[in-house]
Design a protein around this motif. Structure first.
Motif, PDB file in Angstrom:
ATOM      1  N   ARG A 141       0.685  -1.375  -0.201  1.00 48.07           N
ATOM      2  CA  ARG A 141       0.139   0.104   0.014  1.00 48.07           C
ATOM      3  C   ARG A 141       0.841   1.199   0.034  1.00 48.07           C
ATOM      4  NH1 ARG A 141      -3.172   0.870   4.364  1.00 48.07           N
ATOM      5  NH2 ARG A 141      -4.864   1.845   3.231  1.00 48.07           N
ATOM      6  N   LEU A 142       1.977   1.057   0.501  1.00 48.65           N
ATOM      7  CA  LEU A 142       3.091   2.408   0.525  1.00 48.65           C
ATOM      8  C   LEU A 142       3.392   2.683  -0.795  1.00 48.65           C
ATOM      9  CD1 LEU A 142       4.527   4.621   1.890  1.00 48.65           C
ATOM     10  CD2 LEU A 142       6.413   2.809   2.266  1.00 48.65           C
ATOM     11  N   ARG A 157      -2.752  12.556   3.709  1.00 44.49           N
ATOM     12  CA  ARG A 157      -2.060  12.955   4.826  1.00 44.49           C
ATOM     13  C   ARG A 157      -2.306  12.051   5.819  1.00 44.49           C
ATOM     14  NH1 ARG A 157      -2.664  15.482   9.581  1.00 44.49           N
ATOM     15  NH2 ARG A 157      -1.431  17.433  10.186  1.00 44.49           N
ATOM     16  N   ALA A 158      -3.515  11.664   6.197  1.00 47.84           N
ATOM     17  CA  ALA A 158      -3.827  10.661   7.295  1.00 47.84           C
ATOM     18  C   ALA A 158      -2.981   9.514   7.011  1.00 47.84           C
ATOM     19  CB  ALA A 158      -5.095  10.338   7.104  1.00 47.84           C
ATOM     20  N   LEU A 159      -2.832   9.006   5.636  1.00 46.25           N
ATOM     21  CA  LEU A 159      -2.141   7.551   5.366  1.00 46.25           C
ATOM     22  C   LEU A 159      -0.576   7.944   5.662  1.00 46.25           C
ATOM     23  CD1 LEU A 159      -3.901   6.338   2.199  1.00 46.25           C
ATOM     24  CD2 LEU A 159      -3.872   5.375   4.226  1.00 46.25           C
ATOM     25  N   GLY A 206      -8.759   2.525  -5.763  1.00 40.09           N
ATOM     26  CA  GLY A 206      -9.578   1.431  -5.350  1.00 40.09           C
ATOM     27  C   GLY A 206      -8.661   0.786  -4.103  1.00 40.09           C
ATOM     28  N   PRO A 207      -7.643   0.002  -4.503  1.00 38.36           N
ATOM     29  CA  PRO A 207      -7.013  -0.749  -3.462  1.00 38.36           C
ATOM     30  C   PRO A 207      -6.635   0.022  -2.495  1.00 38.36           C
ATOM     31  CG  PRO A 207      -5.724  -0.604  -5.497  1.00 38.36           C
ATOM     32  CD  PRO A 207      -6.989  -0.148  -5.893  1.00 38.36           C
ATOM     33  N   LEU A 208      -6.195   1.403  -2.646  1.00 38.42           N
ATOM     34  CA  LEU A 208      -5.479   2.283  -1.516  1.00 38.42           C
ATOM     35  C   LEU A 208      -6.523   2.858  -0.526  1.00 38.42           C
ATOM     36  CD1 LEU A 208      -3.183   3.589  -0.340  1.00 38.42           C
ATOM     37  CD2 LEU A 208      -3.294   5.538  -2.022  1.00 38.42           C
ATOM     38  N   LEU A 209      -7.636   3.476  -1.366  1.00 37.03           N
ATOM     39  CA  LEU A 209      -8.679   4.145  -0.304  1.00 37.03           C
ATOM     40  C   LEU A 209      -9.969   3.482  -0.230  1.00 37.03           C
ATOM     41  CD1 LEU A 209      -8.280   7.774  -2.341  1.00 37.03           C
ATOM     42  CD2 LEU A 209      -7.099   6.724  -0.257  1.00 37.03           C
ATOM     43  N   GLY A 210     -10.304   2.469  -1.204  1.00 40.58           N
ATOM     44  CA  GLY A 210     -11.645   1.739  -1.087  1.00 40.58           C
ATOM     45  C   GLY A 210     -12.418   2.801  -1.593  1.00 40.58           C
ATOM     46  N   LEU A 211     -12.947   2.749  -2.792  1.00 46.47           N
ATOM     47  CA  LEU A 211     -13.664   3.415  -3.699  1.00 46.47           C
ATOM     48  C   LEU A 211     -15.221   3.835  -3.037  1.00 46.47           C
ATOM     49  CD1 LEU A 211     -13.334   2.805  -7.269  1.00 46.47           C
ATOM     50  CD2 LEU A 211     -12.197   4.321  -5.877  1.00 46.47           C
ATOM     51  N   GLU A 212     -15.898   2.776  -2.248  1.00 46.00           N
ATOM     52  CA  GLU A 212     -17.266   3.025  -1.871  1.00 46.00           C
ATOM     53  C   GLU A 212     -17.052   3.919  -0.408  1.00 46.00           C
ATOM     54  OE1 GLU A 212     -20.208   2.858  -3.076  1.00 46.00           O
ATOM     55  OE2 GLU A 212     -19.132   2.120  -5.163  1.00 46.00           O
ATOM     56  N   ALA A 213     -16.018   3.557   0.274  1.00 47.31           N
ATOM     57  CA  ALA A 213     -15.812   4.519   1.468  1.00 47.31           C
ATOM     58  C   ALA A 213     -15.388   5.845   1.290  1.00 47.31           C
ATOM     59  CB  ALA A 213     -14.903   3.626   2.524  1.00 47.31           C
TER      60      ALA A 213
END
Length: 292
Positions: free
Chosen positions: A79-80, A184-186, A249-256
């Motif tokens: 994910r980084l 930023r949070a990540l 998608g894989p980093l943030l989760g599109l729906e969320a």
């Protein structure tokens, strides 16, 4: 509903525009006719680069370079690496669009035109700053250009009536604020316990402050009718923006992430950003403080 699209009082428009321009001058220094540099931004970046604390970890350089060059995202990519690619690439389209518009006559007259000049320069700095954020981890990469269809649209975009370009740009800036808050949070999450986390957060804070100002400016320009149109268009434009980056998608989760965009309020901003940004919550006392 994202509060960027809230209606504003007609009587607030002119004071907001005037106050925002004053805040731009204070934040960035006077515009220079001979180049696109902003003196205060150059000074900030010099200090930020000089204070790089370094990082004892190892960046996933191979995966990052593949994704940044337009390669496929693999299920086992860290994910980084996705975060690094998103940081490096997320402002490319805006930079491309700004460079197209700089070849034309910028819209507006007087103070509005001056504000557009500052905003264009800030957007150019954002790409540089985001790349510097990844370089702070000791990794360089060649970036794939924006997709051809997007480049063609960005060349056509300035030909639209100004109200429509402002509506679409407002939507993009509103999405950008929520995206940069998440990036930023990540950064804080990935570098927990390391001074690199606060160092990167401070860099992204400067971009979020700019983006909040851009939203304030566009809201003031659009007025009530334009904001209604931006609200109507947002369900169409936001999915297109979110599909622009395969790592979303894989980093943030599109729906969320889509829910986070829809429900965003100014209270969701990092406290350090809200304290310094010229935002829609500004009223007479803050405008007078800027003017003084």
């Amino acid at each position: 509903m994202n509060t960027a699209f809230d209606l504003m009082e007609e009587s607030d428009r002119a004071p907001m525009l005037s106050g925002y321009l004053q805040s731009l001058r204070l934040r960035n220094g006077e515009l220079q006719a001979e180049n696109l540099l902003l003196p205060s931004r150059e000074a900030f970046l010099g200090r930020w680069m000089a204070s790089n604390p370094g990082w004892s970890g190892r960046a996933p350089a191979e995966a990052y370079r593949r994704i940044a060059a337009g390669g496929a995202i693999r299920p086992d990519d860290p994910r980084l690496a996705l975060w690094m690619a998103y940081m490096a690439m997320t402002n490319q389209a805006e930079e491309y669009g700004v460079n197209v518009r700089l070849g034309d006559e910028l819209p507006g007259e007087g103070d509005e035109k001056e504000a557009y000049k500052y905003i264009a320069r800030e957007e150019l700095y954002h790409t540089r700053m985001l790349l510097d954020g990844v370089r702070a981890l000791g990794v360089e990469a060649d970036l794939a250009p924006p997709p051809l269809a997007l480049r063609l649209f960005l060349k056509f975009f300035p030909r639209l009536p100004t109200m429509w370009t402002d509506c679409i740009t407002l939507i993009a800036e509103a999405v950008g604020i929520t995206l940069f808050c998440r990036l930023r949070a990540l950064a804080v999450e990935f570098f927990e316990g390391s001074p690199m986390g606060p160092h990167l957060a401070a860099l992204v804070d400067e971009i979020i402050i700019d983006e909040v100002g851009h939203v304030t400016f566009l809201r003031s320009r659009l007025g009530e009718d334009g904001l209604r149109w931006a609200r109507r268009l947002s369900p169409l434009v936001i999915p297109l923006l979110m599909r622009s980056f395969p790592m979303a998608g894989p980093l943030l989760g599109l729906e969320a992430y889509r829910r986070a965009i829809d429900t965003f309020t100014w209270g969701d901003l990092p406290p350090a950003v809200r304290a310094r940004a010229f935002g829609p919550w500004c009223r007479d006392s803050q405008l007078r403080a800027v003017a003084s």
